[in-house]
Enzyme design. Structure first.
Site, PDB file in Angstrom:
ATOM      1  N   GLY A 162       0.789  -1.234   0.000  1.00 32.28           N
ATOM      2  CA  GLY A 162       0.000   0.000   0.000  1.00 32.28           C
ATOM      3  C   GLY A 162       0.814   1.272   0.000  1.00 32.28           C
ATOM      4  O   GLY A 162       0.308   2.343   0.333  1.00 32.28           O
ATOM      5  N   SER A 163       2.080   1.180  -0.432  1.00 32.25           N
ATOM      6  CA  SER A 163       2.893   2.402  -0.392  1.00 32.25           C
ATOM      7  C   SER A 163       2.389   3.428  -1.410  1.00 32.25           C
ATOM      8  O   SER A 163       2.435   4.639  -1.154  1.00 32.25           O
ATOM      9  CB  SER A 163       4.377   2.086  -0.592  1.00 32.25           C
ATOM     10  OG  SER A 163       4.655   1.703  -1.908  1.00 32.25           O
ATOM     11  N   ASN A 164       1.901   2.978  -2.551  1.00 31.17           N
ATOM     12  CA  ASN A 164       1.327   3.931  -3.516  1.00 31.17           C
ATOM     13  C   ASN A 164       0.041   4.550  -2.970  1.00 31.17           C
ATOM     14  O   ASN A 164      -0.202   5.746  -3.147  1.00 31.17           O
ATOM     15  CB  ASN A 164       1.044   3.239  -4.855  1.00 31.17           C
ATOM     16  CG  ASN A 164       2.259   3.209  -5.749  1.00 31.17           C
ATOM     17  OD1 ASN A 164       2.609   4.210  -6.353  1.00 31.17           O
ATOM     18  ND2 ASN A 164       2.935   2.065  -5.810  1.00 31.17           N
TER      19      ASN A 164
ATOM     20  N   LEU B 162      -8.644  -9.555 -11.414  1.00 27.68           N
ATOM     21  CA  LEU B 162      -9.254  -8.954 -12.602  1.00 27.68           C
ATOM     22  C   LEU B 162     -10.509  -8.176 -12.193  1.00 27.68           C
ATOM     23  O   LEU B 162     -11.323  -8.673 -11.417  1.00 27.68           O
ATOM     24  CB  LEU B 162      -9.620 -10.067 -13.590  1.00 27.68           C
ATOM     25  CG  LEU B 162     -10.079  -9.622 -14.966  1.00 27.68           C
ATOM     26  CD1 LEU B 162      -8.934  -8.948 -15.725  1.00 27.68           C
ATOM     27  CD2 LEU B 162     -10.597 -10.821 -15.756  1.00 27.68           C
TER      28      LEU B 162
ATOM     29  N   ASN C   5      -5.296   2.055 -13.209  1.00 28.99           N
ATOM     30  CA  ASN C   5      -4.332   1.121 -12.637  1.00 28.99           C
ATOM     31  C   ASN C   5      -2.922   1.628 -12.937  1.00 28.99           C
ATOM     32  O   ASN C   5      -2.711   2.377 -13.898  1.00 28.99           O
ATOM     33  CB  ASN C   5      -4.523  -0.268 -13.255  1.00 28.99           C
ATOM     34  CG  ASN C   5      -3.568  -1.290 -12.665  1.00 28.99           C
ATOM     35  OD1 ASN C   5      -3.377  -1.351 -11.445  1.00 28.99           O
ATOM     36  ND2 ASN C   5      -2.940  -2.079 -13.518  1.00 28.99           N
TER      37      ASN C   5
ATOM     38  N   HIS D 206       0.936   0.027 -13.595  1.00 28.34           N
ATOM     39  CA  HIS D 206       1.682  -1.209 -13.848  1.00 28.34           C
ATOM     40  C   HIS D 206       3.170  -0.877 -13.857  1.00 28.34           C
ATOM     41  O   HIS D 206       3.581   0.111 -14.480  1.00 28.34           O
ATOM     42  CB  HIS D 206       1.249  -1.806 -15.198  1.00 28.34           C
ATOM     43  CG  HIS D 206       1.882  -3.127 -15.461  1.00 28.34           C
ATOM     44  ND1 HIS D 206       1.420  -4.292 -14.868  1.00 28.34           N
ATOM     45  CD2 HIS D 206       2.949  -3.484 -16.204  1.00 28.34           C
ATOM     46  CE1 HIS D 206       2.187  -5.301 -15.256  1.00 28.34           C
ATOM     47  NE2 HIS D 206       3.119  -4.839 -16.068  1.00 28.34           N
TER      48      HIS D 206
ATOM     49  N   ASP E 124      -4.364  -5.403 -17.837  1.00 30.06           N
ATOM     50  CA  ASP E 124      -3.328  -4.500 -18.363  1.00 30.06           C
ATOM     51  C   ASP E 124      -3.542  -4.081 -19.813  1.00 30.06           C
ATOM     52  O   ASP E 124      -2.586  -3.760 -20.517  1.00 30.06           O
ATOM     53  CB  ASP E 124      -1.932  -5.155 -18.240  1.00 30.06           C
ATOM     54  CG  ASP E 124      -1.584  -5.471 -16.795  1.00 30.06           C
ATOM     55  OD1 ASP E 124      -2.002  -4.707 -15.914  1.00 30.06           O
ATOM     56  OD2 ASP E 124      -0.903  -6.486 -16.561  1.00 30.06           O
TER      57      ASP E 124
ATOM     58  N   GLU F 153       6.586   5.727  -9.841  1.00 29.37           N
ATOM     59  CA  GLU F 153       5.182   5.577  -9.430  1.00 29.37           C
ATOM     60  C   GLU F 153       4.777   6.691  -8.474  1.00 29.37           C
ATOM     61  O   GLU F 153       3.724   7.321  -8.639  1.00 29.37           O
ATOM     62  CB  GLU F 153       4.974   4.217  -8.765  1.00 29.37           C
ATOM     63  CG  GLU F 153       5.199   3.067  -9.711  1.00 29.37           C
ATOM     64  CD  GLU F 153       4.924   1.712  -9.090  1.00 29.37           C
ATOM     65  OE1 GLU F 153       4.602   0.806  -9.855  1.00 29.37           O
ATOM     66  OE2 GLU F 153       5.046   1.562  -7.865  1.00 29.37           O
TER      67      GLU F 153
HETATM   68  C1  GRF Z   1       3.345  -1.264  -7.640  1.00 31.57           C
HETATM   69  O1  GRF Z   1       4.598  -1.591  -8.154  1.00 31.57           O
HETATM   70  C2  GRF Z   1       2.346  -1.105  -8.751  1.00 31.57           C
HETATM   71  O2  GRF Z   1       2.924  -0.742  -9.961  1.00 31.57           O
HETATM   72  C3  GRF Z   1       1.785  -2.476  -8.890  1.00 31.57           C
HETATM   73  O3  GRF Z   1       1.763  -3.005  -7.585  1.00 31.57           O
HETATM   74  C4  GRF Z   1       2.771  -2.387  -6.815  1.00 31.57           C
HETATM   75  C5  GRF Z   1       2.147  -1.925  -5.545  1.00 31.57           C
HETATM   76  O4  GRF Z   1       3.107  -1.527  -4.619  1.00 31.57           O
HETATM   77  N1  GRF Z   1       0.488  -2.443  -9.523  1.00 31.57           N
HETATM   78  P1  GRF Z   1       2.657  -0.852  -3.256  1.00 31.57           P
HETATM   79  O5  GRF Z   1       1.757  -1.844  -2.541  1.00 31.57           O
HETATM   80  O6  GRF Z   1       1.953   0.402  -3.599  1.00 31.57           O
HETATM   81  O7  GRF Z   1       3.930  -0.617  -2.503  1.00 31.57           O
END
Ligand code: GRF
Length: 191
Positions: free
Chosen positions: A17-19, A91, A106, A108, A149, A178
């Site tokens: 969940g870092s993003n 999915l 999303n 990727h 994707d 990201e």
């Molecule tokens: C990221 O690399 C994103 O591109 C992919 O899943 C990963 C999630 O990383 N879809 P985090 O959980 O946000 O650290």
């Protein structure tokens, strides 16, 4: 009482969940935005992060997503207007895509259409990029359709693959992209 112009964003995540956290922090100065975390994996890092950030979490299982339509009910109950996948591996079913046309995105961790599709996630992607001898990798932020994707690309950003790169080193470079790009794309979709 809530102001009437609140926008609610659902963050779908099943990993660290870092993003998701990065996006929430980016919008810390936006009281008009609310976030709800949707997670299908009990114990995932994102659940603890959400607790720390004070965000509501909706836990759901396969049936709720694919059979009963409960996930869609939860999205509507929370008045979600944008769905952001951030490390979500299942999915997205057609019913959800149709309920949120061009409102599900999303990220990727590679340059699609290469290194995408079912089973291509996390370190598997970076290992494949290295094994293919690519000179560069990067990120793809795209709309979500019923296929893994394959939705329309919104933004791609590139980084080099360096001699001697490990999957971890490449992953760190990609993660930096990201963090820099995903919040801005989400912001652009709010306008
Ligand atoms: C990221 O690399 C994103 O591109 C992919 O899943 C990963 C999630 O990383 N879809 P985090 O959980 O946000 O650290």
């Amino acid at each position: 009482m809530h102001p009437t112009n609140l926008t609610t964003i659902a963050l779908f995540a099943s990993g660290s969940g870092s993003n998701a956290e990065n996006i929430v922090r980016y919008f810390a100065h936006r009281p008009d935005l609310r976030f709800v975390v949707f997670c299908n994996k009990p114990g995932a890092g994102v659940v603890e992060r959400a607790a720390r950030l004070g965000l509501p979490v909706v836990m759901f299982d396969r049936d709720s997503l694919y059979e009963t339509g409960k996930v869609l009910d939860y999205l509507r109950a929370h008045e979600v207007s944008l769905v952001v996948l951030a490390g979500f591996l299942w999915l997205v079913p057609a019913a959800l895509v149709q309920a949120y046309p061009q409102r599900i995105v999303n990220i990727h961790p590679a340059l699609l259409p290469k290194f995408g599709g079912k089973g291509m996630y996390g370190d598997r992607v970076h290992r494949a990029v290295l094994a293919a001898g690519e000179a560069e990798s990067g990120i793809t932020i795209h709309y979500v359709n019923e296929h893994y994707d394959e939705g329309q690309v919104i933004v791609q950003a590139r980084c080099p693959v360096l001699p001697g790169d490990t999957p971890e080193a490449l992953a760190a470079r990609v993660h930096a992209l990201e963090y820099a790009h995903y919040p801005r794309v989400v912001e652009s979709l709010l306008e």
